[in-house]
Enzyme design. Structure first.
Site, short mmCIF file in Angstrom:
data_model
loop_
_atom_site.label_atom_id
_atom_site.label_comp_id
_atom_site.label_asym_id
_atom_site.label_seq_id
_atom_site.Cartn_x
_atom_site.Cartn_y
_atom_site.Cartn_z
N GLY A 1 0.96 -1.24 -0.24
CA GLY A 1 0.05 0.12 0.00
C GLY A 1 0.66 1.26 -0.07
N ALA A 2 1.92 1.23 -0.71
CA ALA A 2 3.06 2.18 -0.72
C ALA A 2 2.78 3.49 -1.74
CB ALA A 2 4.37 1.86 -0.86
N ASN A 3 1.52 3.29 -2.54
CA ASN A 3 1.28 4.37 -3.60
C ASN A 3 0.78 5.79 -2.95
OD1 ASN A 3 -1.06 2.36 -3.69
ND2 ASN A 3 -1.98 4.21 -4.30
N THR A 4 0.30 5.63 -1.58
CA THR A 4 -0.58 6.75 -0.94
C THR A 4 -0.41 6.73 0.37
OG1 THR A 4 -2.38 7.92 -1.01
CG2 THR A 4 -2.68 5.56 -0.97
N GLY A 5 -1.14 7.87 1.20
CA GLY A 5 -1.14 7.76 2.47
C GLY A 5 0.35 7.27 3.38
N ILE A 6 -0.21 6.58 4.42
CA ILE A 6 1.14 6.11 5.50
C ILE A 6 2.07 5.41 4.61
CG2 ILE A 6 1.50 4.80 7.54
CD1 ILE A 6 -1.27 5.46 8.38
N GLY A 7 1.54 4.46 3.67
CA GLY A 7 2.53 3.83 3.04
C GLY A 7 3.88 4.32 2.26
N SER B 1 -4.23 -0.99 14.72
CA SER B 1 -4.98 0.17 15.12
C SER B 1 -5.38 0.00 16.43
CB SER B 1 -6.30 0.43 14.20
OG SER B 1 -7.18 1.76 14.59
N TYR C 1 -13.63 -3.57 10.23
CA TYR C 1 -12.34 -3.02 10.07
C TYR C 1 -11.65 -3.42 11.56
CZ TYR C 1 -8.41 0.53 10.53
OH TYR C 1 -7.20 1.03 10.85
#
Length: 321
Positions: free
Chosen positions: A49-55, A178, A204
């Site tokens: 998930g490195a394309n956006t946000g935290i990643g 989380s 979630y």
């Protein structure tokens, strides 16, 4: 009109701006990745998930430190954009994009196969990709999409890459969970989308509990190998994870978040801390909060017998028949 006059008054605007600055300053954690001098030259890291946000910010940090970074992304277009941005900002050309849909076990297997063929070592694995607020969807493997994405996909990926990680020791596995795991509970029928309530973060929360439980058991099984496994809470972060929530909820979240929630860059800090900080060398099976303190997770997450059962169930569900 009286209320409108107050809201438009310069004093109100100044006070609001001052409050925002104070709140933002106070939410800074105790550990600053920019002050950490650890280099990752010669190390290889994978971030899902490195394309956006935290990643993306986790990957950016690793690239700054000189690591060979593999961006594990579902979207090719967004992955390429993140790849270009990280290379330009860090000057590190050893950053690469590999496509994977962690909700699909076949995709995870294909991704892992390619990694094992191409990479000689893997020192850091960050299981970051996740979803929240999805309606009921069942994958072709027969699993609820939220559980497949947040639990089974990362579990299988870690298992398939584990021998490579062990050969690369000392190595670290970090799984983004989380604080909401405290609101979750374990019901193994959830994996197949049964007995689940599909509203906002309910599903979630259950998956994030599994993340902490499975990481703890993974750490126990890895004792003596030089590989550590820890789970983290990134904080309440302004990311796209709520994109499936009702519009009014998203608007309220984003409005409040300007003052009180973490940015994606701030949300990446606890994961980076567990992945690179010298003081985390050899520390395993722990749960790290958003301020980089090791804290106790929920009681269910500390149930050793439940952890063994959860791990065995996930092994069975992800085994290729």
């Amino acid at each position: 009109m009286f209320l409108l006059d107050i809201l438009c008054h310069p004093v109100w605007a100044f006070t609001t701006a001052l409050l925002a600055l104070v709140v933002r300053f106070q939410r800074r954690g105790r550990w600053d990745p920019r002050a950490c001098t650890v280099r990752l030259t010669g190390k290889t890291a994978i971030v899902t998930g490195a394309n956006t946000g935290i990643g993306k910010f986790i990957a950016l940090d690793f690239a700054h430190r000189g690591a060979r970074v593999i961006l594990a992304c579902r979207s090719e277009a967004r992955g390429k954009a993140a790849l270009q941005e990280i290379r330009e900002k860090t000057g590190n050309s050893d950053v690469h994009l590999r496509l994977v849909d962690v909700s699909s076990l076949d995709s995870v297997r294909e991704f892992a196969k390619r990694i094992l063929e191409e990479e000689k070592a893997l020192h850091i694995l960050v299981n970051n990709a996740g979803v929240s607020g999805l309606p009921r969807q069942i994958t072709k493997d027969g699993f609820d999409t939220t559980f497949a994405t947040n639990v089974l996909g990362p579990f299988l990926l870690t298992a398939l890459l584990l021998d490579l990680i062990k050969r690369s020791a000392p190595a670290r596995i970090v799984t983004v969970s989380s604080v909401n795991h405290k609101k979750g509970h374990v019901d193994f029928s959830h994996f197949h989308g049964e007995n689940l309530t599909y509203y906002m973060d309910i599903a979630y929360n259950h998956t994030k509990l599994h993340n902490v439980i499975l990481t703890s058991e993974q750490a126990r099984r890895l004792e003596g190998t030089g590989v550590t496994a820890n789970s983290v809470h990134p904080g309440v972060v302004m990311t796209e994870v709520i994109r499936h929530y009702p519009c009014i909820i998203r608007c309220i979240f984003n409005l409040i978040g300007i003052f009180f929630f973490k940015s994606p860059e701030e949300g990446a800090v606890s994961s980076i801390y567990c992945a690179v900080a010298e003081e985390m060398e050899g520390v395993t099976g722990k749960y790290c909060d958003s301020d980089c303190y090791l804290v106790l997770p929920a009681p269910l997450a500390r149930d050793a017998a439940l952890a063994v059962k959860d791990f065995e169930v996930c092994e069975r569900l992800t085994s290729k028949l």
